[in-house]
Write a protein that holds these residues in place. Sequence first.
Motif, short mmCIF file in Angstrom:
data_model
loop_
_atom_site.label_atom_id
_atom_site.label_comp_id
_atom_site.label_asym_id
_atom_site.label_seq_id
_atom_site.Cartn_x
_atom_site.Cartn_y
_atom_site.Cartn_z
N LYS B 10 0.83 -1.18 0.00
CA LYS B 10 0.00 0.00 0.00
C LYS B 10 0.87 1.25 0.00
CE LYS B 10 -4.20 -1.95 1.65
NZ LYS B 10 -4.29 -2.60 2.97
N ILE B 11 0.37 2.26 -0.68
CA ILE B 11 1.12 3.52 -0.81
C ILE B 11 1.54 4.11 0.55
CG2 ILE B 11 0.99 5.90 -1.70
CD1 ILE B 11 1.35 3.93 -3.95
N PRO B 12 0.63 4.16 1.56
CA PRO B 12 1.08 4.74 2.84
C PRO B 12 2.27 3.98 3.45
CG PRO B 12 -1.30 4.61 2.78
CD PRO B 12 -0.80 3.84 1.59
N SER B 13 2.26 2.65 3.32
CA SER B 13 3.39 1.86 3.82
C SER B 13 4.66 2.24 3.08
CB SER B 13 3.13 0.36 3.63
OG SER B 13 2.07 -0.07 4.46
N ILE B 14 4.56 2.30 1.76
CA ILE B 14 5.73 2.65 0.94
C ILE B 14 6.27 4.02 1.36
CG2 ILE B 14 6.48 3.26 -1.40
CD1 ILE B 14 4.34 1.21 -2.41
N ARG B 15 5.35 4.97 1.55
CA ARG B 15 5.79 6.33 1.87
C ARG B 15 6.44 6.42 3.26
NH1 ARG B 15 3.98 10.57 -1.45
NH2 ARG B 15 4.28 11.96 0.32
N ARG B 16 6.11 5.45 4.14
CA ARG B 16 6.75 5.47 5.47
C ARG B 16 8.13 4.83 5.48
NH1 ARG B 16 1.30 4.85 7.53
NH2 ARG B 16 1.40 2.62 7.14
N LEU B 17 8.46 4.03 4.48
CA LEU B 17 9.73 3.28 4.51
C LEU B 17 10.96 4.17 4.72
CD1 LEU B 17 9.13 0.41 1.90
CD2 LEU B 17 9.06 0.29 4.41
N PRO B 18 11.03 5.38 4.11
CA PRO B 18 12.21 6.21 4.38
C PRO B 18 12.37 6.55 5.87
CG PRO B 18 11.07 7.01 2.44
CD PRO B 18 10.18 5.96 3.06
N GLN B 19 11.25 6.66 6.60
CA GLN B 19 11.36 6.91 8.05
C GLN B 19 12.04 5.74 8.76
OE1 GLN B 19 7.64 7.97 10.01
NE2 GLN B 19 6.85 8.89 8.15
N TYR B 20 11.68 4.52 8.34
CA TYR B 20 12.35 3.34 8.91
C TYR B 20 13.85 3.40 8.62
CZ TYR B 20 7.81 1.14 9.70
OH TYR B 20 6.55 0.86 10.14
N LEU B 21 14.19 3.73 7.38
CA LEU B 21 15.61 3.80 7.01
C LEU B 21 16.36 4.77 7.92
CD1 LEU B 21 15.90 3.82 3.10
CD2 LEU B 21 16.66 2.06 4.71
N ARG B 22 15.73 5.93 8.19
CA ARG B 22 16.41 6.92 9.03
C ARG B 22 16.67 6.37 10.43
NH1 ARG B 22 13.38 10.87 5.89
NH2 ARG B 22 11.57 10.68 7.22
N VAL B 23 15.62 5.74 11.03
CA VAL B 23 15.78 5.18 12.38
C VAL B 23 16.80 4.05 12.36
CG1 VAL B 23 14.60 3.87 14.18
CG2 VAL B 23 13.49 5.86 13.16
N LEU B 24 16.71 3.17 11.36
CA LEU B 24 17.61 2.00 11.30
C LEU B 24 19.06 2.43 11.10
CD1 LEU B 24 15.29 -0.25 9.12
CD2 LEU B 24 16.04 -0.79 11.45
N ARG B 25 19.27 3.45 10.29
CA ARG B 25 20.65 3.92 10.09
C ARG B 25 21.20 4.52 11.38
NH1 ARG B 25 19.24 6.30 4.47
NH2 ARG B 25 19.66 4.51 3.09
#
Lengths: 212, 212
Positions: B10-25
Amino acid sequence: MPKNAAKVGKIPSIRRLPQYLRVLRGLEGAGQEVASSSMLSTSLGLEQIVVKKDIEITGITGKTGVGYMVAELIDGIEDYLGWNNSSDAFLVGAGSMGKALLGYDGFRRHGLQIVAAFDNDEGKVGGEYKGVPVLPMSKLKSLASRLHVHIAILTVPGDSAQEVASQLADCGISGIWNFAPTTIQVPESVSVLNEDLSASLAELSVRIQSNM
Amino acid sequence: MPKNAAKVGKIPSIRRLPQYLRVLRGLEGAGQEVASSSMLSTSLGLEQIVVKKDIEITGITGKTGVGYMVAELIDGIEDYLGWNNSSDAFLVGAGSMGKALLGYDGFRRHGLQIVAAFDNDEGKVGGEYKGVPVLPMSKLKSLASRLHVHIAILTVPGDSAQEVASQLADCGISGIWNFAPTTIQVPESVSVLNEDLSASLAELSVRIQSNM
């Protein structure tokens, strides 16, 4: 201006209203006084029922078999969005994105005037950019109160966004347009709109790969 | 990379993925090897079930009672978004918004590299801005083909957006990130993502007035 929750309308309708304004101003410029919903539907590539629902939230009604009066509908949309009164805004963070937005002339057309930019980099403070003065963060609170500014465009780096957002809430800012690449927590009295370009880039990336 | 429609998510999930990347990095930088969904849920201010669903679209699974391996999840998200391979992009329209985006350093971090800007204003053509050459529109087609560029960032004025978008489609561009304040019609093979700042401003205006 929306008087109560029932009139607030759905977010997608609200977000489309500027498109109506663009079409209606074009019609007005061409001397056209009336616009039918089918004409608007064709111009905007929207179903006619969507057009009717969108316009409904502004409280403006058309005449059966005639349509909407162009000038009345323009006023009604601008009134609903509060765009007939210019709002002053602060921009916080005069980095690359901040300067980009200071250089963007689209805001003024929609009644948003950036009256001052703030930064805590001494190298930036004291100058001006595109006619907007860049001031130290320490001046924010007194200026917000003196100039009655309630909108802030947040363009600081992600790691300082939360701290600055809390400061903004403390200064009486009631709307934050957040371009910082992070989520911010603010009191309920503050509206936040996230404009996350990396989220859009994620969506575009997946849509290109899967041809959505 | 999404292999089929079912994995597109789903688009909202896709749009949130960069936030995960920021936290994970951030976690990776702090030497943390494992991230639980409850930890991610707290960091991102999302329900735990949302975190699980979001990560699910990347195909990465966690270990019960342990969590996700940070490095594996970063790779999985980047792979899903196609961000591990840098994509070249053109920017079309070197006006105020175009220059703003050329000056924005966030794209490169997400694997998007603007390799050339195009404009039909002779005063702009021939120079460069932030290290990116500004070329005449007439060069677009041959360069898109020679450099295999498939993404274009559209920052021309609204009244020329449709014409330029048609040209882009004709040049083999498969993804248009549209910052022009208008809707554009392109063949189905081209993905369009509209980044309409006036729509966001409309939403913010109404939300401030009604404290949404």
